[in-house]
Design a protein around this motif. Sequence first.
Motif, PDB file in Angstrom:
ATOM      1  N   SER A  67     110.111  11.681  17.004  1.00  0.00           N
ATOM      2  CA  SER A  67     110.294  12.403  18.268  1.00  0.00           C
ATOM      3  C   SER A  67     111.146  11.640  19.267  1.00  0.00           C
ATOM      4  N   VAL A  68     110.991  10.329  19.317  1.00  0.00           N
ATOM      5  CA  VAL A  68     111.701   9.537  20.312  1.00  0.00           C
ATOM      6  C   VAL A  68     113.219   9.645  20.147  1.00  0.00           C
ATOM      7  N   TYR A  92     115.293   1.576  27.072  1.00  0.00           N
ATOM      8  CA  TYR A  92     114.505   1.286  25.878  1.00  0.00           C
ATOM      9  C   TYR A  92     113.826  -0.069  25.985  1.00  0.00           C
ATOM     10  N   LEU A 137     111.105  13.722  26.137  1.00  0.00           N
ATOM     11  CA  LEU A 137     110.743  12.508  26.861  1.00  0.00           C
ATOM     12  C   LEU A 137     111.018  12.626  28.354  1.00  0.00           C
ATOM     13  N   ASP A 162     106.471   9.538  24.286  1.00  0.00           N
ATOM     14  CA  ASP A 162     107.237   9.435  23.039  1.00  0.00           C
ATOM     15  C   ASP A 162     106.362   9.584  21.800  1.00  0.00           C
ATOM     16  N   PRO A 177     114.971  14.046  22.292  1.00  0.00           N
ATOM     17  CA  PRO A 177     115.020  13.268  23.539  1.00  0.00           C
ATOM     18  C   PRO A 177     114.658  14.078  24.778  1.00  0.00           C
ATOM     19  N   GLN A 207     107.922   3.086  24.409  1.00  0.00           N
ATOM     20  CA  GLN A 207     109.252   2.620  24.027  1.00  0.00           C
ATOM     21  C   GLN A 207     110.237   2.673  25.196  1.00  0.00           C
ATOM     22  N   SER A 246     104.998   6.437  27.377  1.00  0.00           N
ATOM     23  CA  SER A 246     106.277   6.320  26.683  1.00  0.00           C
ATOM     24  C   SER A 246     106.531   4.837  26.496  1.00  0.00           C
TER      25      SER A 246
END
Length: 566
Positions: free
Chosen positions: A358-359, A121, A366, A371, A363, A397, A395
């Motif tokens: 969604s993130v 992350y 991803l 994300d 999961p 994040q 993505s």
Amino acid sequence: MDFVPMADVNQQERQMRCEPHPFTGAIYQELEDGMVRVEDKQAGKAGLFKWDGEYVEGDLTQADPHMLRYIGGPVMDESKDIFWNVLPPTPELANAMFKENLARGGADKDKQQRPKIIAPYKADPGVKTEEGMRSSAYIPQQFFIENERKPDLLPEVYKKEAPYPGGPKQVHVDRFTTKKFHDLEVEHLWKKSWQMACREDDIPEVGDHVLYKIAHLEYIVTRSAEDEIKAFVNACPHRGRRICEHNGKRAEGFRCPFHGWSFGIDGKLHDLTCEWDFPKVRQEVGGLTELKTARWGGFVFINPDDDAISFEEYAGPDMLAHYEKLRLEDRFKMVHVAKVVKTNWKLMMEAFLEAYHSVATHPQLLLSGGDLAETRYDVFGNWSRLGHASAPGSSVQRGIVVPKERTLETFRMVADMMGQYLRGLIGDEVDEYSDHELVEQSFNNLFPNFHPWGGMARIVYRFRPNGDRHDECIADIMLLAPWPKDKPKPPAAPMKMLDPDQHWVDAEEMGTLARILDQDSANVTQVYQGLRTKNPPRVIYSAYQESIIRAWHDKYEKLLGLEEGE
């Protein structure tokens, strides 16, 4: 023709599911009896969990509940775990796809060979734009417009932007957890708004009719002539007895079971038994109470308000223009599944008015994609559009920001793939569409509760209260498959009603969408319970990613006569 079963593969013989987590890389391995083993090799820990999230044993004591559900939860036939956008519309095409997958080693074989995207992350710092703060993965819409390969085919409305102004908004939890607001909704929302009642294909023959129920209100929607549809209050004008108790086929008229008053399928009063005892009543009554109706995109809408503006004015020119070329009326309703979910209907709906969740909630998505932090949000009056003009891949994040040039390559690749697939369904009609229309995956909303996705995405949602229960809702899910405009459509799929304790994956005809819905439903039921305890008792919506929800609640407050945030 029935769908071919998965080559007699039973529960024990099928391949057990196993995936890494997109952030930690921890391996989630399905075991028997709904158990999941989670191993974090980097941390040197492992743990055993039930698929519903309960810890059992091991030195790894916490796991992602949605990943546990996805790996160890209710299973569906692997041969039907297909992305909804390319689900074959008919059993014949399904069997052809099944045989093709077997010939090349099965659909899942290809999935397993794809590299998994795993990265820790990383906070998204955002970026300042002329419209306001956006995700660091933000790509201006103009970039896609300037690089459209078929600009002459691109509708003007696809070029418009309408971000909703304002900052974060707070509303009181009572809006979801008390019956007071349910009662206000009946009077000011359900008796005043245009709402989707059914598809025209649900009542294909004269006399076919469906019961549309919203809260405690009931209406009969019937095909009263070959090209005429009417809607009536489902109550006899005499003593109020329900006229219809079920949907029906080819009725020649309607008769009240209490005293025998009868009405034509056009709603006009026919037989008034013992009419000598009701002087002048025939002239006063006339027939069943009729509602305003409208037809758009193959859907039938009703509005109980005699003073309501037209549906076209209500929807607005931008919505009508956006769907004009998509010809929803020509599509085939291949799937219709509904289920009672134990949450307020607004909470269920809000889960589909933003991609921000969604993130955390999905999961598994991803592992092969982004994300959705770059999702675009627009509000055009009563119609909102989200997910427009983009090619998810970044993505942010996880610190992965795809250059816009590579995003454009993906955008065009998806357009070409979708075009090739659609050619097998609608032939050369596919040449009428721009790249934008072929890539389009926007999940949209017409206030208050009608959600037809854009492009070729097929999905249509409808959420409404379960009778007079403010703590339960009915979630309606349809899939509308593209269909040649000059070819007769198969009969529309009837609605399959799942039991409240069933999982969405029990409706395998929905494909992978069913597994997504199980994750979403798990969230919203817990949201409802959490709101009953929440202190301070306020819900917070963000400035941009939840802007469509803010806009929805602003309209809601105005209609119900509420104070800001009440």
